[in-house]
Scaffold this motif. Structure first.
Motif, PDB file in Angstrom:
ATOM      1  N   ALA A   1      -2.204  18.543  -5.175  1.00 48.04           N
ATOM      2  CA  ALA A   1      -1.807  17.961  -3.894  1.00 48.04           C
ATOM      3  C   ALA A   1      -2.988  17.920  -2.920  1.00 48.04           C
ATOM      4  O   ALA A   1      -3.143  16.953  -2.163  1.00 48.04           O
ATOM      5  CB  ALA A   1      -0.655  18.754  -3.285  1.00 48.04           C
ATOM      6  N   ARG A   2      -3.836  18.936  -2.948  1.00 47.93           N
ATOM      7  CA  ARG A   2      -4.982  18.972  -2.044  1.00 47.93           C
ATOM      8  C   ARG A   2      -6.044  17.942  -2.426  1.00 47.93           C
ATOM      9  O   ARG A   2      -6.797  17.475  -1.571  1.00 47.93           O
ATOM     10  CB  ARG A   2      -5.605  20.369  -2.043  1.00 47.93           C
ATOM     11  CG  ARG A   2      -4.819  21.399  -1.258  1.00 47.93           C
ATOM     12  CD  ARG A   2      -5.532  22.737  -1.232  1.00 47.93           C
ATOM     13  NE  ARG A   2      -6.816  22.615  -0.543  1.00 47.93           N
ATOM     14  CZ  ARG A   2      -6.985  22.741   0.768  1.00 47.93           C
ATOM     15  NH1 ARG A   2      -5.945  22.965   1.553  1.00 47.93           N
ATOM     16  NH2 ARG A   2      -8.182  22.639   1.318  1.00 47.93           N
ATOM     17  N   ASN A   3      -6.091  17.597  -3.702  1.00 47.55           N
ATOM     18  CA  ASN A   3      -7.147  16.697  -4.182  1.00 47.55           C
ATOM     19  C   ASN A   3      -6.607  15.356  -4.665  1.00 47.55           C
ATOM     20  O   ASN A   3      -7.312  14.622  -5.360  1.00 47.55           O
ATOM     21  CB  ASN A   3      -7.925  17.379  -5.313  1.00 47.55           C
ATOM     22  CG  ASN A   3      -8.653  18.625  -4.837  1.00 47.55           C
ATOM     23  OD1 ASN A   3      -9.714  18.553  -4.227  1.00 47.55           O
ATOM     24  ND2 ASN A   3      -8.076  19.795  -5.117  1.00 47.55           N
ATOM     25  N   ALA A   4      -5.384  15.045  -4.304  1.00 51.00           N
ATOM     26  CA  ALA A   4      -4.766  13.804  -4.768  1.00 51.00           C
ATOM     27  C   ALA A   4      -5.466  12.589  -4.184  1.00 51.00           C
ATOM     28  O   ALA A   4      -5.908  12.589  -3.034  1.00 51.00           O
ATOM     29  CB  ALA A   4      -3.291  13.784  -4.380  1.00 51.00           C
ATOM     30  N   THR A   5      -5.561  11.560  -4.991  1.00 46.82           N
ATOM     31  CA  THR A   5      -6.124  10.285  -4.535  1.00 46.82           C
ATOM     32  C   THR A   5      -5.133   9.147  -4.727  1.00 46.82           C
ATOM     33  O   THR A   5      -5.484   7.980  -4.557  1.00 46.82           O
ATOM     34  CB  THR A   5      -7.424   9.963  -5.298  1.00 46.82           C
ATOM     35  OG1 THR A   5      -7.146   9.927  -6.699  1.00 46.82           O
ATOM     36  CG2 THR A   5      -8.495  11.003  -5.011  1.00 46.82           C
ATOM     37  N   ALA A   6      -3.906   9.467  -5.101  1.00 47.71           N
ATOM     38  CA  ALA A   6      -2.866   8.450  -5.276  1.00 47.71           C
ATOM     39  C   ALA A   6      -1.568   8.989  -4.703  1.00 47.71           C
ATOM     40  O   ALA A   6      -1.240  10.154  -4.872  1.00 47.71           O
ATOM     41  CB  ALA A   6      -2.694   8.089  -6.749  1.00 47.71           C
ATOM     42  N   ARG A   7      -0.842   8.151  -4.028  1.00 47.23           N
ATOM     43  CA  ARG A   7       0.382   8.584  -3.359  1.00 47.23           C
ATOM     44  C   ARG A   7       1.422   9.119  -4.330  1.00 47.23           C
ATOM     45  O   ARG A   7       2.183  10.026  -3.998  1.00 47.23           O
ATOM     46  CB  ARG A   7       0.967   7.430  -2.545  1.00 47.23           C
ATOM     47  CG  ARG A   7       0.103   7.042  -1.362  1.00 47.23           C
ATOM     48  CD  ARG A   7       0.799   6.031  -0.490  1.00 47.23           C
ATOM     49  NE  ARG A   7       0.034   5.786   0.727  1.00 47.23           N
ATOM     50  CZ  ARG A   7       0.497   5.087   1.745  1.00 47.23           C
ATOM     51  NH1 ARG A   7       1.695   4.548   1.681  1.00 47.23           N
ATOM     52  NH2 ARG A   7      -0.245   4.903   2.823  1.00 47.23           N
TER      53      ARG A   7
END
Length: 367
Positions: free
Chosen positions: A245-251
């Motif tokens: 969640a901290r490093n997500a790049t897609a919704r």
């Protein structure tokens, strides 16, 4: 009565933690109106085509019917002989041929091989979903059309040796077909887990045999492109979910994380910035109580928060006391709406806390 009040009472009605005495104070939902399943204005020839008692000579005559719907109906029947399949395989309408190609009753190898060379991609894709498709035809189709992340019937029925053959294919698209299957020989499973192609990794990521350590290893090897699929694995631990969640790049990563039962409260706060994930987060029992109470006041999240089993009983009492005399009828409705969403490269994902402070922003990319 405003929509927020309606959402709250509907949410409370579906809350499994609502005490019985409080549930008795909720307004009763209206009786469901039975749906009308009667067919109206059905073409009699379509009805004859669908009727298994129609004599065979009449069925043969229907093969030359001017209406494509009549022939389409015949193509989906499970009880017709091979000679009718041969006629339908030459039908000029691609939809008729596609339904025929996917029909499990079509077991003739010559017919399936012919349809696998059809000019229409939907027809060829339907052949891939036929349980009797020859394995060599399936591997060729996997390389030429988009099949999608689905477990095909032919792969489900494959022997261990056939699975090994597919898993050793030089084509990643073929290996992906095997990765969708849960029951795998140990050597095939290991081969797929260590595959360097991200498409194969996405296929194997939800596999229930993967341990938490191996899920971490996959996340580190393939990065954010794999996060959403990893978040659907039941063995994904709270630390990995928070990391993703901290490093997500897609919704869609936020949405998968918010739905996972192992997600911690602090991680759910990161998901509140997504317009869909926040609904899952609001309904998640690990959401901090103080944030949950505030979300009850949000008109867009009130129903989800009211359905959360972690909502304090005293808050439930207050909500019911405030509204039980208003005569509201609570109609059946989903608490969490799952909305199809395809993010673009320019989408921004803003993670916010419930009180509105911006915690961080990451640029969205392709899921």
């Amino acid at each position: 009565m405003d929509e927020r009040t309606r959402e709250i009472l509907c949410g409370l009605a579906t809350n499994p933690a609502l005490p019985g005495p409080l549930r008795a104070l909720l307004p009763a939902p209206p009786a469901a109106t039975p749906s009308d399943t009667t067919w109206h204005d059905v073409d009699p020839d379509v009805a004859r085509a669908a009727d298994p008692t129609t004599p065979s000579d009449e069925v043969l005559a229907l093969l030359d019917h001017d209406s494509a719907l009549v022939r389409w109906t015949l193509a989906g029947r499970p009880d017709l002989p091979g000679e009718i399949h041969e006629r339908l395989a030459a039908d000029p309408i691609p939809g008729v041929r596609a339904d025929l190609a996917a029909n499990p009753a079509v077991v003739s190898e010559p017919i399936l091989r012919g349809l696998a060379n059809d000019e229409d991609a939907d027809v060829r894709r339907s052949v891939a979903h036929n349980p009797s498709v020859p394995l060599d035809v399936l591997t060729r189709l996997a390389d030429s059309i988009r099949i999608g992340p689905s477990l095909l019937p032919r792969v489900t029925a494959a022997t261990d040796d056939e699975l090994r053959l597919l898993a050793a294919s030089p084509s990643a698209r073929v290996r992906v077909l095997v990765a969708q299957r849960t029951a795998l020989p140990a050597d095939v499973f290991e081969l797929l887990v260590t595959d360097d192609d991200s498409r194969v990794a996405k296929g194997i990521a939800p596999h229930p045999a993967l341990s938490a350590d191996r899920l971490w290893a996959l996340a580190e090897r393939h990065g954010p492109s794999l996060f959403r699929r990893l978040a659907t694995n039941p063995h994904c631990d709270p630390d990995l979910l928070h990391h993703m969640a901290r490093n997500a790049t897609a919704r869609r990563t936020y949405r998968a994380v918010a739905e996972h039962p192992n997600t911690r409260g602090e991680t759910l706060l990161l998901c509140l910035g997504d317009d869909v994930a926040r609904r899952w987060a609001a309904a998640h029992p690990n959401l901090p109580a103080d944030v949950l109470i505030e979300l009850v006041e949000d008109p867009n999240l009130a129903g989800c928060a009211a359905a959360n089993p972690s909502l304090p009983v005293e808050v439930m009492e207050r909500l019911i006391a405030a509204h039980r005399h208003d005569g509201l009828l609570c109609s059946p409705m989903p608490v969490v709406a799952v909305v199809s969403f395809e993010p673009s490269e320019n989408d921004d994902v803003v993670a916010i806390r419930a009180r509105g402070s911006v915690e961080g922003t990451t640029a969205g990319d392709q899921p």
